[in-house]
Design an enzyme around this catalytic site. Structure first.
Site, mmCIF file in Angstrom:
data_model
loop_
_atom_site.group_PDB
_atom_site.id
_atom_site.type_symbol
_atom_site.label_atom_id
_atom_site.label_comp_id
_atom_site.label_asym_id
_atom_site.label_seq_id
_atom_site.Cartn_x
_atom_site.Cartn_y
_atom_site.Cartn_z
ATOM 1 N N ASP A 202 -8.231 3.451 -1.236
ATOM 2 C CA ASP A 202 -7.468 2.713 -2.220
ATOM 3 C C ASP A 202 -6.215 3.566 -2.217
ATOM 4 O O ASP A 202 -5.951 4.630 -2.414
ATOM 5 C CB ASP A 202 -8.239 2.951 -3.648
ATOM 6 C CG ASP A 202 -7.515 2.313 -4.743
ATOM 7 O OD1 ASP A 202 -6.692 1.480 -4.262
ATOM 8 O OD2 ASP A 202 -7.712 2.496 -5.636
ATOM 9 N N ASP B 197 -3.799 -3.275 -1.112
ATOM 10 C CA ASP B 197 -3.858 -1.799 -1.185
ATOM 11 C C ASP B 197 -5.210 -1.128 -1.341
ATOM 12 O O ASP B 197 -5.293 0.054 -1.342
ATOM 13 C CB ASP B 197 -3.195 -1.330 -2.549
ATOM 14 C CG ASP B 197 -3.775 -1.589 -3.766
ATOM 15 O OD1 ASP B 197 -4.715 -2.750 -3.737
ATOM 16 O OD2 ASP B 197 -3.267 -1.409 -4.985
ATOM 17 N N GLU B 198 -6.284 -1.654 -1.038
ATOM 18 C CA GLU B 198 -7.759 -1.208 -0.781
ATOM 19 C C GLU B 198 -8.481 -1.925 0.172
ATOM 20 O O GLU B 198 -8.363 -3.249 0.211
ATOM 21 C CB GLU B 198 -8.228 -1.248 -2.168
ATOM 22 C CG GLU B 198 -8.399 -2.614 -2.935
ATOM 23 C CD GLU B 198 -9.323 -2.170 -4.547
ATOM 24 O OE1 GLU B 198 -10.159 -1.565 -4.502
ATOM 25 O OE2 GLU B 198 -8.734 -2.943 -5.388
#
Length: 350
Positions: free
Chosen positions: A11, A106-107
């Site tokens: 993350d 983003d993850e």
């Protein structure tokens, strides 16, 4: 004997804001807010850790954020840049395994049970991935969670932010879950947390005292999920090529609201995040669905199917506003808002 999985959840830390601080060094150490204009009905899409110290969070009206932090620097989102950096980061993931399941820009989840580097330790792999991201993206940091299932890996990645790494082994899982506050369980919003606390459920250990039928009776279908989480059960595989029938985003509100203008602000933020997901996957859909959960946990959905497939937040919101008028929102208080897209265009998903 079934082989124990090695799952990593990566993350990125304050991703949008960190990219902006990277590209504009003068913003380092300053409260940065990525989102809409505070003089209009804009909302916060993301913010730096410096801004979070003032109680600023995503989906907050920009007008509220500027009152809490007058010195904040507001920046419009640059999704093209965020997508470009995300693609670079995913390239790093694929150096270690083909089993990569992106959740957003983003993850992502990675299954490194069998990995290209022939390393025995998933923790070692997570550390190398973090270092590679930092070195190749201009010093962006990521946090990692390492465990034997997706639920625990995701919880772990949030446990030691920013730039942290948390490992939950099969031997340590029960103790970790027992001590975990219920607000840390994915899917537990403020209203559910308050209900749990009223029932004497403050931690995973408290949740574990109830059997599955009792939890279903108290929390509906979510009760089964809470039972599994409390007992460390999650057999979902990492699915790199998962074919989605729908893609959606939703937000559980910190407080129930009946202000429809505020609802529209929040839905606009959800639509922006949905646009990001759709364009990242190269998808366009024809059916737009608005989801509402009322204060009494009743769930209502309204849908519309359009002639041409869409992925644009502005177009989506035109229809969402119309769908909102067909609900009891405003007359009844709302605790959750969500938008999803389905009925994907074949050409966009190829």
């Amino acid at each position: 004997m079934q082989r124990i999985r090695k799952i990593i959840h990566i993350d990125m830390d304050a991703y949008y804001a960190s990219v902006e601080q990277r590209d504009r060094p003068e913003l380092k150490g300053k409260p940065v807010i990525v989102g809409g204009d505070p003089d209009s009905r804009g909302v916060v899409a993301a913010c730096s850790y410096e801004a979070r110290k003032f109680g600023i969070h995503s989906a907050m009206p920009s007008s509220t954020a500027i009152k809490r932090c007058p010195q904040a620097v507001f920046i419009r989102p640059r999704f093209d840049v965020y997508r470009q950096v995300s693609s670079q980061i995913r390239g790093i993931f694929h150096e270690y395994t083909d089993l990569v399941e992106p959740l957003s820009l983003d993850e992502a989840f990675l299954d490194v049970t069998q990995n290209f580097k022939r390393m025995q330790s998933a923790t070692q792999i997570a550390g190398q991935i973090k270092k590679a991201i930092y070195a190749r993206t201009g010093r962006l940091t990521a946090s990692a969670g390492v465990s034997f299932n997706k639920f625990l890996a995701k919880v772990a990645s949030d446990f030691n932010k920013p730039d942290g790494i948390t490992v939950i082994t099969p031997e340590s899982a029960a103790e970790f879950i027992d001590r975990l506050p219920v607000r840390k369980f994915f899917g537990v919003g403020k209203v559910t947390e308050e209900k749990m606390i009223d029932l004497g459920i403050k931690t995973g250990a408290d949740l574990k005292k109830f059997n599955i039928n009792e939890l279903i009776q108290m929390f509906g279908k979510s009760g089964r999920y809470f039972f599994n989480c409390a007992n460390g059960l999650d057999d979902r595989p990492v699915e790199p090529n998962r074919i989605r029938k729908s893609i959606g985003k939703e937000i559980t509100l910190r407080q129930d609201i009946d202000d429809t203008d505020r609802m529209i602000e929040i839905l606009e933020e959800i639509a922006l995040k949905l646009e990001e997901l759709l364009r990242n996957r190269g998808l366009k859909g024809r059916t737009i669905t608005l989801k509402i959960k009322y204060h009494d946990f009743r769930i209502s959905t309204r849908s519309v199917t359009v002639d041409r497939p869409v992925d644009d937040a502005g177009v989506i919101m035109v229809h969402v506003k119309s769908l909102l008028n067909r609900t009891e929102a405003g007359k009844e208080k709302v605790r959750l808002l969500g938008i999803s897209l389905s009925n994907f265009d074949d050409e966009s998903s190829s």
